[in-house]
Design a protein around this motif. Sequence first.
Motif, PDB file in Angstrom:
ATOM      1  N   ALA A 161     -89.390  25.070 -29.042  1.00  0.00           N
ATOM      2  CA  ALA A 161     -88.878  26.277 -28.373  1.00  0.00           C
ATOM      3  C   ALA A 161     -89.173  27.551 -29.162  1.00  0.00           C
ATOM      4  N   ARG A 165     -91.236  30.564 -27.661  1.00  0.00           N
ATOM      5  CA  ARG A 165     -90.525  31.832 -27.467  1.00  0.00           C
ATOM      6  C   ARG A 165     -91.327  32.962 -28.106  1.00  0.00           C
ATOM      7  N   THR A 170     -89.920  37.028 -24.353  1.00  0.00           N
ATOM      8  CA  THR A 170     -88.479  36.819 -24.194  1.00  0.00           C
ATOM      9  C   THR A 170     -88.093  36.420 -22.769  1.00  0.00           C
ATOM     10  N   LEU A 174     -87.437  28.636 -21.012  1.00  0.00           N
ATOM     11  CA  LEU A 174     -87.673  27.390 -21.744  1.00  0.00           C
ATOM     12  C   LEU A 174     -86.540  26.415 -21.432  1.00  0.00           C
ATOM     13  N   GLY A 202     -84.276  29.307 -29.084  1.00  0.00           N
ATOM     14  CA  GLY A 202     -84.867  30.080 -27.990  1.00  0.00           C
ATOM     15  C   GLY A 202     -84.800  29.407 -26.637  1.00  0.00           C
ATOM     16  N   SER A 204     -83.678  28.429 -22.976  1.00  0.00           N
ATOM     17  CA  SER A 204     -82.969  29.178 -21.943  1.00  0.00           C
ATOM     18  C   SER A 204     -81.928  28.294 -21.264  1.00  0.00           C
TER      19      SER A 204
END
Length: 233
Positions: A161, A165, A170, A174, A202, A204
Amino acid sequence: MSDPKIIIALDYPEAAPALVLVDKLQPSLCRLKVGKELFTATGPALLEQLMARGFEIFLDLKFHDIPNTTAQACKAAANLGVWMVNVHALGGRKMLEAASEAIANSAQRPKLIAVTLLTSMAQDDLADIGINVTPAEMVLRLATLARDSGLGGVVCSAQEAALLRKHCGTEFCLVTPGIRPARASLDDQSRVMTPQAALNEGASYLVIGRPITQATDPLQALLDINREIGVQV
Ligand code: C5P
């Protein structure tokens, strides 16, 4: 509207046990992932039942076909009203672009993400099919291809990740499986990460199956993980 970070993997062979579990959960606390086994057994009817209960669905069918067929499958998924759908990045740029374009004008446009490399594929497996780069290089390459082809994110391991990222920005979504709360059983997963560590790297969204589905009290397990990641409920 709330944006729950946890996607619960409904890995069941039929609708009944999935619904028993789901009736213990709340849509404000999680989303649900329906994959090949359950969807093949139950079809769209189960999705309708889940959505009628207020849940958003990640339809994890990993489409991989010629561009037109994949695009039409993505459009069909969008018409079902799912929140997220995925394809294999190995299908290539033309397929990815066709998939992305196919859902661009959907009334309810789902998030379209790609599987990069299956985590079951090790270096030897790549060599078998004539790919002579490392799995990490391949993942980065395929994630970049997915992003450049208009997709919104990828499924990846939490170990990847931070790298993705950094390279993909941004806004790139993920979605990470292989998540285990501290002290939970590993089951058959080997390289796992805790929910908070994955978010720190990172991620999501976190795909979590057995730590919740097999818990004695699934709602409590879900509440505990949400608390662990600082979600007020
Ligand atoms: O029960 P568990 O939390 O291990 O379930 C993880 C879910 O994520 C399963 O549905 C599994 O198929 C999926 N998955 C995974 N590893 C990947 C991709 C998907 O565990 N690399």
